[in-house]
Motif scaffolding. Structure first.
Motif, PDB file in Angstrom:
ATOM      1  N   CYS A 106      35.440  52.369  43.840  1.00  0.00           N
ATOM      2  CA  CYS A 106      36.461  51.813  44.946  1.00  0.00           C
ATOM      3  C   CYS A 106      36.437  50.299  44.990  1.00  0.00           C
ATOM      4  CB  CYS A 106      35.996  52.514  46.188  1.00  0.00           C
ATOM      5  SG  CYS A 106      36.303  54.260  46.389  1.00  0.00           S
ATOM      6  N   ALA A 107      35.439  49.621  44.936  1.00  0.00           N
ATOM      7  CA  ALA A 107      35.244  48.266  45.022  1.00  0.00           C
ATOM      8  C   ALA A 107      35.907  47.657  43.608  1.00  0.00           C
ATOM      9  CB  ALA A 107      33.737  47.766  44.818  1.00  0.00           C
ATOM     10  N   ILE A 108      35.882  48.213  42.663  1.00  0.00           N
ATOM     11  CA  ILE A 108      36.360  47.850  41.448  1.00  0.00           C
ATOM     12  C   ILE A 108      37.939  48.160  41.403  1.00  0.00           C
ATOM     13  CG2 ILE A 108      36.643  48.209  38.955  1.00  0.00           C
ATOM     14  CD1 ILE A 108      33.734  49.054  38.877  1.00  0.00           C
ATOM     15  N   PHE A 109      38.355  49.207  41.905  1.00  0.00           N
ATOM     16  CA  PHE A 109      39.792  49.603  42.140  1.00  0.00           C
ATOM     17  C   PHE A 109      40.386  48.517  43.109  1.00  0.00           C
ATOM     18  CE2 PHE A 109      41.057  52.975  39.911  1.00  0.00           C
ATOM     19  CZ  PHE A 109      42.395  53.166  40.195  1.00  0.00           C
ATOM     20  N   ALA A 110      39.746  48.020  44.176  1.00  0.00           N
ATOM     21  CA  ALA A 110      39.989  47.020  45.330  1.00  0.00           C
ATOM     22  C   ALA A 110      40.472  45.724  44.357  1.00  0.00           C
ATOM     23  CB  ALA A 110      38.967  46.961  46.276  1.00  0.00           C
ATOM     24  N   ALA A 111      39.368  45.409  43.445  1.00  0.00           N
ATOM     25  CA  ALA A 111      39.344  44.098  42.811  1.00  0.00           C
ATOM     26  C   ALA A 111      40.620  44.383  41.826  1.00  0.00           C
ATOM     27  CB  ALA A 111      38.089  43.751  42.135  1.00  0.00           C
ATOM     28  N   MET A 112      41.244  45.209  41.308  1.00  0.00           N
ATOM     29  CA  MET A 112      42.354  45.337  40.813  1.00  0.00           C
ATOM     30  C   MET A 112      43.701  45.490  41.165  1.00  0.00           C
ATOM     31  SD  MET A 112      41.119  47.521  37.308  1.00  0.00           S
ATOM     32  CE  MET A 112      40.679  49.217  38.478  1.00  0.00           C
ATOM     33  N   ILE A 153      42.173  45.799  50.567  1.00  0.00           N
ATOM     34  CA  ILE A 153      42.981  44.911  51.389  1.00  0.00           C
ATOM     35  C   ILE A 153      41.763  43.807  51.954  1.00  0.00           C
ATOM     36  CG2 ILE A 153      44.724  46.175  52.542  1.00  0.00           C
ATOM     37  CD1 ILE A 153      43.272  46.012  55.217  1.00  0.00           C
ATOM     38  N   LEU A 154      40.430  44.102  51.397  1.00  0.00           N
ATOM     39  CA  LEU A 154      39.638  42.860  51.530  1.00  0.00           C
ATOM     40  C   LEU A 154      39.001  42.374  50.465  1.00  0.00           C
ATOM     41  CD1 LEU A 154      37.323  41.396  53.393  1.00  0.00           C
ATOM     42  CD2 LEU A 154      35.950  43.257  53.328  1.00  0.00           C
ATOM     43  N   ILE A 155      38.705  42.953  49.318  1.00  0.00           N
ATOM     44  CA  ILE A 155      38.558  42.333  47.937  1.00  0.00           C
ATOM     45  C   ILE A 155      39.716  41.970  47.319  1.00  0.00           C
ATOM     46  CG2 ILE A 155      37.224  43.049  45.969  1.00  0.00           C
ATOM     47  CD1 ILE A 155      35.575  45.193  47.330  1.00  0.00           C
ATOM     48  N   PRO A 156      39.614  40.633  46.852  1.00  0.00           N
ATOM     49  CA  PRO A 156      40.849  40.120  46.171  1.00  0.00           C
ATOM     50  C   PRO A 156      41.031  40.794  44.959  1.00  0.00           C
ATOM     51  CG  PRO A 156      38.949  38.500  46.499  1.00  0.00           C
ATOM     52  CD  PRO A 156      38.748  39.605  47.436  1.00  0.00           C
ATOM     53  N   PRO A 157      42.069  40.675  44.579  1.00  0.00           N
ATOM     54  CA  PRO A 157      43.728  40.124  45.147  1.00  0.00           C
ATOM     55  C   PRO A 157      43.831  41.199  46.282  1.00  0.00           C
ATOM     56  CG  PRO A 157      44.058  41.247  43.186  1.00  0.00           C
ATOM     57  CD  PRO A 157      42.491  41.258  43.123  1.00  0.00           C
ATOM     58  N   SER A 158      44.546  40.560  47.422  1.00  0.00           N
ATOM     59  CA  SER A 158      44.842  41.510  48.604  1.00  0.00           C
ATOM     60  C   SER A 158      46.067  40.936  49.009  1.00  0.00           C
ATOM     61  CB  SER A 158      43.868  41.390  49.560  1.00  0.00           C
ATOM     62  OG  SER A 158      44.245  41.569  50.965  1.00  0.00           O
ATOM     63  N   ILE A 159      47.285  41.986  49.287  1.00  0.00           N
ATOM     64  CA  ILE A 159      48.630  41.606  49.594  1.00  0.00           C
ATOM     65  C   ILE A 159      48.277  41.366  51.150  1.00  0.00           C
ATOM     66  CG2 ILE A 159      50.851  42.642  50.166  1.00  0.00           C
ATOM     67  CD1 ILE A 159      50.589  44.313  47.517  1.00  0.00           C
ATOM     68  N   LYS A 174      42.124  30.164  48.796  1.00  0.00           N
ATOM     69  CA  LYS A 174      40.787  30.190  49.681  1.00  0.00           C
ATOM     70  C   LYS A 174      40.602  31.540  50.275  1.00  0.00           C
ATOM     71  CE  LYS A 174      40.650  25.368  50.694  1.00  0.00           C
ATOM     72  NZ  LYS A 174      40.776  24.183  51.793  1.00  0.00           N
ATOM     73  N   MET A 175      41.584  32.276  50.788  1.00  0.00           N
ATOM     74  CA  MET A 175      41.500  33.661  51.183  1.00  0.00           C
ATOM     75  C   MET A 175      40.797  34.466  50.367  1.00  0.00           C
ATOM     76  SD  MET A 175      42.382  33.949  54.576  1.00  0.00           S
ATOM     77  CE  MET A 175      42.354  35.850  54.718  1.00  0.00           C
ATOM     78  N   PHE A 176      41.306  34.684  49.053  1.00  0.00           N
ATOM     79  CA  PHE A 176      40.515  35.489  48.129  1.00  0.00           C
ATOM     80  C   PHE A 176      39.325  35.017  47.935  1.00  0.00           C
ATOM     81  CE2 PHE A 176      45.054  36.635  45.535  1.00  0.00           C
ATOM     82  CZ  PHE A 176      45.502  37.093  46.627  1.00  0.00           C
ATOM     83  N   ALA A 177      39.025  33.646  47.773  1.00  0.00           N
ATOM     84  CA  ALA A 177      37.391  33.565  47.761  1.00  0.00           C
ATOM     85  C   ALA A 177      36.657  33.770  48.792  1.00  0.00           C
ATOM     86  CB  ALA A 177      37.430  31.834  47.380  1.00  0.00           C
ATOM     87  N   ALA A 178      37.393  33.918  49.893  1.00  0.00           N
ATOM     88  CA  ALA A 178      36.433  34.083  51.014  1.00  0.00           C
ATOM     89  C   ALA A 178      36.331  35.635  51.308  1.00  0.00           C
ATOM     90  CB  ALA A 178      37.235  33.549  52.396  1.00  0.00           C
ATOM     91  N   GLY A 179      37.009  36.307  50.587  1.00  0.00           N
ATOM     92  CA  GLY A 179      36.680  37.839  50.697  1.00  0.00           C
ATOM     93  C   GLY A 179      35.966  38.525  49.869  1.00  0.00           C
ATOM     94  N   ILE A 180      35.476  37.820  48.869  1.00  0.00           N
ATOM     95  CA  ILE A 180      34.500  38.328  47.821  1.00  0.00           C
ATOM     96  C   ILE A 180      33.017  38.649  48.273  1.00  0.00           C
ATOM     97  CG2 ILE A 180      33.272  37.650  45.776  1.00  0.00           C
ATOM     98  CD1 ILE A 180      35.902  36.169  44.794  1.00  0.00           C
ATOM     99  N   LEU A 181      32.360  37.495  48.959  1.00  0.00           N
ATOM    100  CA  LEU A 181      31.079  37.849  49.430  1.00  0.00           C
ATOM    101  C   LEU A 181      31.103  39.039  50.644  1.00  0.00           C
ATOM    102  CD1 LEU A 181      29.351  34.623  49.102  1.00  0.00           C
ATOM    103  CD2 LEU A 181      29.360  36.323  47.544  1.00  0.00           C
ATOM    104  N   PRO A 182      32.025  39.008  51.666  1.00  0.00           N
ATOM    105  CA  PRO A 182      32.120  39.879  52.613  1.00  0.00           C
ATOM    106  C   PRO A 182      32.377  41.476  52.175  1.00  0.00           C
ATOM    107  CG  PRO A 182      33.109  38.009  53.391  1.00  0.00           C
ATOM    108  CD  PRO A 182      33.001  37.801  51.749  1.00  0.00           C
TER     109      PRO A 182
END
Length: 436
Positions: A106-112, A153-159, A174-182
Motif C-alpha cells: 500500500c505504501a509503494i502504491f501510494a508513492a506511485m 493522499i499522504l505519501i507523495p505524490p498526492s493530489i 515542500k508539501m511532497f517532501a514533508a509527507g515522506i517521513l510522516p
C-alpha cells in the motif's frame, strides 16, 4: 443582518444541501454565488471570475490530470499482484507477516499513484482472499487494507497535497517532501501494532507453514517485481528532490513510468489508454469544478467579513495557540466522518489558514496534519470512501458492520501518529528544509 446570523445561514445552507446529497461543487458554488449577490450585488461576480482566471493560469494544475492518468494506468498493469507475491514470500514466515507485507505494498502504491482508493481496490482483490484463506482474522485483514489504502493522499505524490498548495499558496515540492517521513512513521506504527497484537493473539495472524514460504531462489526472483515500482517512485520523487524537475514535470515522468510498466506487463494497448483517458477526463473535470466553487466560496466568505468573527471565536478557545490547533483537528476529524475530504478542505481551509499563520505555525506542518486527518476521514464510519470501496469487492459474507468494526484500532494508531507529529514538528519540516 448581523455577521453572526449571516455566517450561520451561510454555513448552515452549505451543510443542509450537502447532506441532501447534492453534488459538492454545485452546492459550494451555488450557495456562495447567491450570498455574494445579496451581499455585494452583480459586481461581486467579477471578483470570482478574476480569481478563477488567475488560478487557471497556474502551471501546477497540469499535475492533477497527469497524476490521475498515471494512477488509472497503474491500476490495470498487474504490478500489485506481483508485488503481493514478493511480500508473501518474504514476510509470510512472520506472525502478521502477510498483513505487514500488505502495508508495504500500500505504501509503494501510494508513492506511485497519488490518490486514495487504488490500493484499497487492488489489495482487497488480491490480498484479502489470500490472507483469509491462511487463517487471518477478518477484522485484521479489513483494517490493514483500509489503513494502507488511505496513504495515497499522504505519501507523495498526492493530489490532495497539490490542492492544499493551490489553496494555501505553499510550495507543492515542500508539501511532497514533508509527507515522506510522516508516511513512514504511520507505516512503522501500524506494523508495530500488528506485530504486537499478533504476538499476544497468534490466532489472529498466524505465520505461514514452511512449505508456503518459498525457497531463497524464489524469494530473490520475486524481488524483480519491486524494480518497476521503485523506478516509478525514483522518476517522480527523485526528480523533484534532486532539483531536476518541478512537481508538474515530475507528474509527466510518472506517466512515462506507468506506460513503461504497462508495456513490460504487455498491457499497453489502445483499450487501456482509452479507458484511462476517459476516467482521467471525468475525475479532472470534477476537480476543476470543485476549484471553481472554492473560489466562489472564498470570495463570499471574505466579503461577508466573517474572518474577524471566526478569529474571535478561536481566540476564546482555552489552551492558547495549541488549543486552537487541537480544536481545528477535532473539527476536521468529525467532518471527516460525514463529508468528502475535498469538500472539507474547501470549506475549512479558507477559515483555518489565516488563523494558523497569525498564530505563527508553519502552514506546511499544518498541511500535513490536515492531510492525515483527511486520510483518517477516508477510513472512518459512517461515510469513509475506503469503506465503500472495500464493501464493493469483499465476499458476500462480510457486512458493512464488519468493515466498520475493523477500522477502530487502526484509527487509534493513526491518531497516535498525528499526536507525535504535533509534539515533534521536526518530523514534518526536516526534509523540506533539507531539500528546499
Amino acid at each position: 443582518m448581523s455577521i453572526e446570523v449571516l455566517t450561520l445561514l451561510f454555513f448552515g445552507s452549505l451543510l443542509f444541501f450537502v447532506f441532501l446529497g447534492l453534488p459538492l461543487a454545485f452546492v459550494l458554488g451555488g450557495v456562495s454565488v447567491i450570498f455574494l449577490y445579496f451581499t455585494w450585488g452583480v459586481g461581486s461576480f467579477y471578483m470570482v471570475a478574476s480569481q478563477i482566471w488567475s488560478t487557471m493560469g497556474s502551471f501546477t494544475l497540469v499535475a492533477i490530470p497527469l497524476f490521475v492518468f498515471m494512477a488509472m494506468i497503474l491500476e490495470r498493469t498487474g504490478v500489485a499482484k506481483d508485488l503481493y507475491r514478493a511480500m508473501h514470500l518474504w514476510f509470510g514466515g512472520l506472525r502478521g507477516g502477510l498483513a505487514i507485507g500488505t502495508l508495504f505494498i500500500c505504501a509503494i502504491f501510494a508513492a506511485m499513484v497519488g490518490i486514495s482508493g487504488a490500493a484499497v481496490v487492488a489489495m482487497g482483490t488480491i490480498a484479502l482472499p489470500a490472507m483469509m484463506e491462511r487463517g487471518y482474522d477478518r477484522s485484521m485483514c479489513l483494517g490493514v487494507i483500509n489503513t494502507g489504502g488511505g496513504w495515497g493522499i499522504l505519501i507523495p505524490p498526492s493530489i490532495m497535497m497539490i490542492l492544499y498548495a493551490l489553496i494555501s499558496g505553499v510550495s507543492v515540492g515542500k508539501m511532497f517532501a514533508a509527507g515522506i517521513l510522516p508516511g513512514i512513521l504511520l507505516m512503522v506504527l501500524t506494523a508495530i501494532y500488528i506485530l504486537v497484537r499478533s504476538s499476544l493473539q497468534p490466532h489472529l495472524a498466524p505465520a505461514l507453514p514452511p512449505e508456503d514460504r518459498g525457497t531463497m531462489r524464489e524469494k530473490l526472483l520475486a524481488l524483480r517485481s519491486v524494480a518497476l515500482p521503485i523506478l516509478i517512485v525514483i522518476m517522480v520523487l527523485g526528480s523533484i528532490m534532486g532539483g531536476i524537475t518541478t512537481p508538474t514535470e515530475a507528474a509527466a515522468m510518472g506517466v512515462l513510468g506507468a506506460l513503461i510498466a504497462a508495456a513490460v506487463y504487455r498491457k499497453l494497448e489502445f483499450g487501456l489508454l482509452k479507458e484511462a483517458s476517459i476516467r482521467t477526463f471525468k475525475l479532472t473535470g470534477m476537480i476543476m469544478w470543485i476549484l471553481f466553487a472554492a473560489h466562489a466560496f472564498s470570495a463570499a466568505y471574505q466579503s461577508m467579513g466573517a474572518q474577524p468573527m471566526i478569529e474571535g471565536w478561536m481566540a476564546s478557545i482555552p489552551g492558547g495557540p495549541w488549543g486552537v490547533i487541537i480544536a481545528m483537528m477535532l473539527i476536521t476529524f468529525v467532518l471527516g466522518m460525514v463529508l468528502d475530504p475535498v469538500g472539507i478542505m474547501l470549506i475549512t481551509l479558507p477559515v483555518f489558514l489565516p488563523i494558523v499563520e497569525s498564530l505563527g505555525f508553519d502552514p506546511i506542518w499544518f498541511g500535513i496534519l490536515f492531510v492525515i486527518n483527511m486520510e483518517i476521514g477516508y477510513m472512518t464510519p459512517p461515510f469513509g470512501f475506503n469503506l465503500f470501496y472495500l464493501k464493493g469487492i469483499v465476499p458476500p459474507g462480510i457486512t458493512m458492520k464488519d468493515i466498520y468494526k475493523s477500522v477502530i484500532p487502526f484509527v487509534l494508531v493513526e491518531i497516535v501518529g498525528l499526536i507525535l507529529l504535533m509534539i515533534f514538528p521536526e518530523i514534518v519540516t526536516y526534509l523540506p528544509n533539507l531539500f528546499f
